[in-house]
Scaffold this motif. Structure first.
Motif, mmCIF file in Angstrom:
data_model
loop_
_atom_site.group_PDB
_atom_site.id
_atom_site.type_symbol
_atom_site.label_atom_id
_atom_site.label_comp_id
_atom_site.label_asym_id
_atom_site.label_seq_id
_atom_site.Cartn_x
_atom_site.Cartn_y
_atom_site.Cartn_z
ATOM 1 N N LEU A 196 0.825 -1.200 0.000
ATOM 2 C CA LEU A 196 0.000 0.000 0.000
ATOM 3 C C LEU A 196 0.857 1.246 0.000
ATOM 4 C CD1 LEU A 196 -1.358 -2.132 2.350
ATOM 5 C CD2 LEU A 196 -3.249 -0.581 1.895
ATOM 6 N N ALA A 197 0.391 2.267 -0.690
ATOM 7 C CA ALA A 197 0.941 3.619 -0.606
ATOM 8 C C ALA A 197 -0.219 4.557 -0.915
ATOM 9 C CB ALA A 197 2.095 3.822 -1.582
ATOM 10 N N CYS A 198 -1.021 4.837 0.099
ATOM 11 C CA CYS A 198 -2.226 5.642 -0.100
ATOM 12 C C CYS A 198 -2.590 6.326 1.214
ATOM 13 C CB CYS A 198 -3.378 4.784 -0.616
ATOM 14 S SG CYS A 198 -3.678 3.276 0.323
ATOM 15 N N GLY A 199 -3.679 7.113 1.189
ATOM 16 C CA GLY A 199 -4.121 7.804 2.393
ATOM 17 C C GLY A 199 -3.168 8.905 2.815
ATOM 18 N N PHE A 200 -2.859 9.835 1.914
ATOM 19 C CA PHE A 200 -1.778 10.785 2.173
ATOM 20 C C PHE A 200 -2.210 12.081 2.858
ATOM 21 C CE2 PHE A 200 0.646 7.875 -0.255
ATOM 22 C CZ PHE A 200 1.967 8.078 0.134
ATOM 23 N N ASN A 201 -3.461 12.194 3.288
ATOM 24 C CA ASN A 201 -3.861 13.294 4.167
ATOM 25 C C ASN A 201 -3.474 14.665 3.642
ATOM 26 O OD1 ASN A 201 -4.759 11.620 6.697
ATOM 27 N ND2 ASN A 201 -2.758 10.793 6.128
ATOM 28 N N SER A 202 -3.655 14.858 2.363
ATOM 29 C CA SER A 202 -3.418 16.146 1.712
ATOM 30 C C SER A 202 -1.952 16.546 1.640
ATOM 31 C CB SER A 202 -4.219 17.265 2.392
ATOM 32 O OG SER A 202 -4.410 18.347 1.524
ATOM 33 N N ILE A 203 -1.036 15.610 1.892
ATOM 34 C CA ILE A 203 0.391 15.913 1.727
ATOM 35 C C ILE A 203 1.021 14.948 0.719
ATOM 36 C CG2 ILE A 203 0.660 16.988 3.989
ATOM 37 C CD1 ILE A 203 2.039 14.321 4.887
ATOM 38 N N GLY A 204 0.223 14.484 -0.224
ATOM 39 C CA GLY A 204 0.736 13.524 -1.198
ATOM 40 C C GLY A 204 1.823 14.081 -2.086
ATOM 41 N N ILE A 205 1.715 15.349 -2.478
ATOM 42 C CA ILE A 205 2.732 15.930 -3.356
ATOM 43 C C ILE A 205 4.074 15.972 -2.646
ATOM 44 C CG2 ILE A 205 3.387 17.942 -4.712
ATOM 45 C CD1 ILE A 205 0.959 16.401 -5.799
ATOM 46 N N GLN A 206 4.086 16.481 -1.420
ATOM 47 C CA GLN A 206 5.358 16.620 -0.722
ATOM 48 C C GLN A 206 5.882 15.295 -0.182
ATOM 49 O OE1 GLN A 206 3.856 19.446 2.226
ATOM 50 N NE2 GLN A 206 4.390 18.032 3.842
#
Length: 823
Positions: A349-359
């Protein structure tokens, strides 16, 4: 003509956002070129396309900060490497504080950043105005400036990563929907698909990775994997073009007003992480969702915008070009989900980034690629490891309640010991009502409600959070006095408990455990579990119940992690079976110098608790009144004590018997804050803070718990032998502040003779010592760290920007010989 769907691949990535493309990019960089990325519609069409594109570096922990730093460096060179413009700029970021507590939070974060080598500077109101000339700073008391932070165009950056992945050999297909997960032999084995015209297909693969963003929970269900995330509404506005707007403005973070602001092509983007956030699409995301927006709600966003009009007066006259609301996925604890699913090997898994996915995408993509290549995480990633969460947390009702709170916490005060408010009271000890009636203030760990401290009679058990002495400070002090001077009662029911049984149980555990568990029945062994690099994967006790039955007892927070490690290391042909028995047994901890006298007053045969009949590290079955109890002679507080294991249906009766007799012995109920203070005074380690899979027993001062010369074969032994020969280059050291007032939590920098040599991994107040205490690793530029190095140095701990002199040593400050708990 489009590419055909390959029939097989080494790795299949599901999801074409920035994270999925980053993973594909990093896999091919590692030489894993047989990679297929499948996107249901178009690249970036889920949440990536509408991200704000902030690229901050300072995160809550050292390793997550290092990953964010890596992301910044990656984006800085991505355009030159791929020829695809990214829009990346390093204009820095400025975070503001409008009160003393927020300023302390920022100062503590800045101090932590310095210990990681991150460039950071505290600024006053005038300096903040110089850095961002548009702000109104009348209410600002200070701030923190990070000059290397930046911003980027999310779509262009994702396309650059995709271009780099394709150049390395990866296949990226759009318009292919994954409709199922293939399994074989208990492992992920590929995906079932539907093409743009509905044509079915299959791709066999050794590894499948869930990078599906807010669809991650749905994809997880296809694999039988619980993925705790939920889409929530995320708002921002973009102004009309503002004449003369400087293009080099730093990103502005105004957390006290729940907002961030960035310059965007001559306009300003104003975004919010509001306290009253809202979940979206709880019943499922529409199948045709693609580059979609959610309905406007000006009433919801207006308070944030009005606050930013006061902060940035230029907004009062700027027109609004775009009002945007789009979904982003959030997890129960505002940390993303990474790693191999415990339910299904080969499914990552690599998901659920809480609005910091870009950084986060650059660093997350790199470490997950290395994890896939090597079969283990390349660094301590427990903060984001999927195994920290439990299946019930992926239920619709739970995550829909918790995720909006998580969004609101992004810019809330990050108080020490802050507890969530939603989705509570789900896992209750049978003693919960008794503890509540006694004034317990509860905290949550892995869904368990556990007493943190007990209010005085007539006092509400409600926390008043602070970086200073909180309202529970005196209550915890009294509980610690009971532990050290009389006797305290802890509810330790949330311990995870596994029965390991079968004729091969001893052989299996001897391979997994670094200490020798081939002991007679009645003995308890403290042992780490190590990985092949010698790092500590678990820290627990093993009690031998009979010839072919053992009990493994570990912490509530690591229950799923330790279960997974244990069960995956039982050979398929071994006659060894592991059973989770946690719910069958409640646990009362009775600890303190009067513990034996108290228990002998209620046990049917007092001689069973004599030092001879039940020494430290032994257990005995007995009766307290009519209640059957398994009494284990252990103590995490460093005092005489027992953990009383009792069938859950007897727990309340046992509690009442002990409490009734305790009145004559000074018994006091105590919570986890007191236990944490006492264990730090005694120098006891806590897995996840003081010891992790990056730390070895020799570095952590736990060599006594490893049978390095006593048995020939256990996981990690060869690595420890090599390290013992070479010498350790870091050591876990105990610290005690020389001033009574400052408080320690963790991550405070450690200074030795004017230079930073480490950071604290744990901190608390030593109520028996009269000052704050902590422990942390100390290094000497790669040279061996010896006892002489520690003894000869002048140590200081940096607390919110101020250095405080500290006593340092390798031995605990309380009862260094351990006599009190062994009497």
């Amino acid at each position: 003509m489009g590419q055909e769907l390959p029939r097989q691949a080494e790795v299949v990535i599901v999801g074409g956002g920035v994270v999925g493309c980053s993973l594909a990019y990093h896999l091919v960089k590692l030489g894993i070129r047989d990679v297929v990325l499948l996107e249901r519609r178009q690249l970036t069409c889920g949440t990536t396309w509408h991200a704000a594109g902030l690229v901050g570096q300072l995160r809550a922990t050292e390793n997550l900060t290092r990953l964010a730093q890596y992301t910044t460096g990656l984006y800085a060179g991505l355009e030159a490497e791929t020829g695809q413009a990214t829009g990346f700029r390093q204009n820095g970021s400025l975070a503001l504080a409008t009160g003393a507590e927020r300023l302390e939070e920022l100062r503590r974060g800045a101090a932590m950043a310095r210990s990681f080598g991150l460039e950071v500077e505290e600024v006053g109101p005038a300096e903040a105005r110089d850095l961002h000339p548009l702000i109104e700073a009348g209410d600002v008391v200070g701030g923190v400036w990070l000059p290397k932070d930046g911003q980027t165009n999310p779509v262009d950056t994702t396309l650059a990563l995709a271009k780099g992945a394709r150049a390395g050999g990866a296949t990226i297909l759009e318009g292919v929907t994954v409709t199922g997960i293939l399994t074989r032999g208990g492992r992920a084995a590929g995906v079932r698909t539907a093409g743009p015209d509905g044509t079915p297909g299959e791709v066999a693969a050794r590894i499948v990775v869930n990078c599906a963003g807010m669809w991650g929970r749905e994809l997880g269900r296809m694999a039988g994997v619980a993925v705790p995330l939920q889409a929530c509404e995320h708002y921002y506005v973009v102004t009309e073009e503002i004449p003369g707007l400087p293009r080099d403005l730093p990103v502005l973070r105004d957390p006290d007003n729940c907002a961030y602001v960035k310059e965007d092509a001559g306009k300003l983007l104003v975004g919010a992480f509001e306290r009253n956030a809202r979940a979206w699409a709880v019943d499922g995301i529409p199948a045709d969702f693609c580059f979609d927006e959610l309905p406007e709600d000006w009433d919801h966003f207006l308070p944030v915008l009005e606050g930013q009009m006061r902060r940035l007066p230029v907004l009062e006259t700027a027109g609004i070009r775009t009002f945007f609301c789009g979904p982003e996925s959030f997890t129960p604890d505002v940390r993303y989900l990474l790693g191999e699913a415990p339910e299904l090997p080969g499914f990552f898994l690599a998901c659920g980034f809480n609005s910091i996915g870009i950084q986060s995408a650059g660093g997350a993509g790199r470490v997950l690629a290395e994890w896939i290549r090597d079969g283990h995480a390349p660094m301590d990633l427990w903060d984001v490891d999927i195994r920290r969460l439990l299946p019930f947390q992926a239920s619709r009702s739970y995550i829909a309640a918790r995720a909006p709170e998580s969004l609101g916490l992004l810019y809330a005060m990050h108080w020490p010991h802050l507890q969530p408010q939603t989705a509570r009271n789900l896992r209750l000890s049978p003693l919960h009502d008794r503890m509540a009636a006694a004034g317990a203030c509860f905290g949550e760990t892995a869904g368990w409600e556990r007493p943190l401290w007990f209010a005085a009679e007539g006092e509400a058990p409600v926390p008043a959070y602070s970086y200073g002495r909180q309202n529970w400070f005196d209550r915890t002090a009294a509980e610690c006095r009971a532990v050290r001077q009389a006797v305290a009662l802890f509810d330790q029911t949330p311990f995870a408990k596994f029965a390991v049984q079968g004729r091969d149980a001893e052989a299996v555990l001897q391979r997994i455990c670094a200490n020798d568990v081939a002991v007679p029945p009645g003995r308890i062994v403290y042992t780490p579990w190590l990985n092949e690099r010698g790092g500590i994967e678990a820290d627990l006790t093993v009690a031998r119940i009979s010839h072919d039955v053992f009990w493994v007892v570990t912490g509530a927070a690591v229950a799923r992690r330790d279960w997974t490690w244990l069960t995956r290391h039982v050979p398929g042909d071994a006659h060894c079976f592991v059973t989770d028995i946690g719910s069958a047994w409640a646990v009362l901890g009775v600890t303190g110098p009067a513990a034996r006298a108290l228990l002998q007053a209620v046990v049917e045969d007092p001689a069973q608790l004599s030092p001879e009949a039940c020494p430290f590290g032994h257990w005995v079955d007995l009766n307290i009144g009519p209640v059957p109890v398994r009494a284990m002679r252990l103590s995490y507080a460093g005092e005489l004590g027992w953990e009383l294991y009792v069938p859950t249906e007897f727990a309340v009766a046992l509690h009442d018997l002990v409490v009734a007799a305790g009145a004559d012995h000074g018994l006091r109920r105590a919570g986890l804050h007191a236990l944490d203070c006492c264990r730090l005074e005694k120098g006891f380690r806590h897995w996840g803070h003081d010891i992790t899979d990056e730390d070895t027993p020799l570095e952590a001062g736990l060599g006594f718990a490893v049978a390095l010369d006593g048995k020939p074969d256990f996981i990690g032994r060869d690595a420890l032998l090599r390290q013992r020969h070479a010498g350790v280059t870091k050591r876990l050291v105990q610290f005690r502040l020389q001033e009574p007032e400052p408080l320690l939590y963790h991550n405070e920098p450690v200074w030795r003779d004017g230079r930073i040599v480490g950071r604290l991994t744990s901190g608390a107040y030593g109520h028996s010592l009269g000052s704050a205490i902590g422990m942390g690793y100390v290094e000497d530029g790669g040279a061996p760290v010896t006892a002489g190095f520690v003894a000869a140095g002048g140590f200081e701990i940096e607390v919110a920007g101020r250095r405080v002199a500290a006593q340092a040593g390798l031995a605990p400050f309380h009862d260094p010989q351990g006599r009190r708990m062994r009497d």
